[in-house]
Design an enzyme around this catalytic site. Sequence first.
Site, PDB file in Angstrom:
ATOM      1  N   ASP A   1       0.848  -1.026   0.111  1.00 51.40           N
ATOM      2  CA  ASP A   1       0.144  -0.051  -0.091  1.00 51.40           C
ATOM      3  C   ASP A   1       1.116   1.246  -0.022  1.00 51.40           C
ATOM      4  O   ASP A   1       1.962   1.123   0.545  1.00 51.40           O
ATOM      5  CB  ASP A   1      -0.729   0.031   1.297  1.00 51.40           C
ATOM      6  CG  ASP A   1      -1.995  -1.125   1.152  1.00 51.40           C
ATOM      7  OD1 ASP A   1      -2.570  -1.273   0.004  1.00 51.40           O
ATOM      8  OD2 ASP A   1      -2.353  -1.682   2.299  1.00 51.40           O
TER       9      ASP A   1
ATOM     10  N   ASP B   1      -6.830  -1.340  -4.668  1.00 54.87           N
ATOM     11  CA  ASP B   1      -8.001  -0.810  -3.688  1.00 54.87           C
ATOM     12  C   ASP B   1      -8.965   0.152  -4.190  1.00 54.87           C
ATOM     13  O   ASP B   1     -10.171   0.053  -3.957  1.00 54.87           O
ATOM     14  CB  ASP B   1      -7.368  -0.515  -2.547  1.00 54.87           C
ATOM     15  CG  ASP B   1      -6.562  -1.551  -1.702  1.00 54.87           C
ATOM     16  OD1 ASP B   1      -6.703  -2.643  -1.800  1.00 54.87           O
ATOM     17  OD2 ASP B   1      -5.454  -1.090  -1.047  1.00 54.87           O
TER      18      ASP B   1
END
Length: 158
Positions: free
Chosen positions: A112, A132
């Site tokens: 991330d 995401d």
Amino acid sequence: MYKYYGIAILVIILDQLSKWSIVENMKYGESISLIDPYFGLYSHRNRGAAWGMLQGQFWLFALVTIIVILGIIYYYHKEGKGKPLFQVSLMLLLGGAIGNFIDRVFRGEVVDFVHVIIPVINYDFPIFNIADAALTFGVIMLILYIIFEGKIEKKKVK
């Protein structure tokens, strides 16, 4: 009908290239401010689901992801013909699911890196990635499709 698979492929490519770039060019925990203090890059890893839930449950994620991918492909071919909003939403979901699945299989964790602070409420949003974002937009588009499809069906009945 197969042309929409290009959306999923594009999401996967952009997702994996961006994650590769973060892993290669940033140390874990390193931060780069782009719009101080509201938007930046932050090298982070996640072994769980959204917001770090269910850490280390690889087999659960693998099983769920495979079922989701098969379900998306099934509904795309069964229900998608002539429904572009539905098709695009499913391909965003497919690309996002596969993008994060690739990380879990080959890295054992999801990379991330997008860090956002929402200024109006001073909320430090959980760090995320392109997969995401694709999943989020795919769900939003799917909800919009379901809402609008219901209204269209009601108009046809009248």
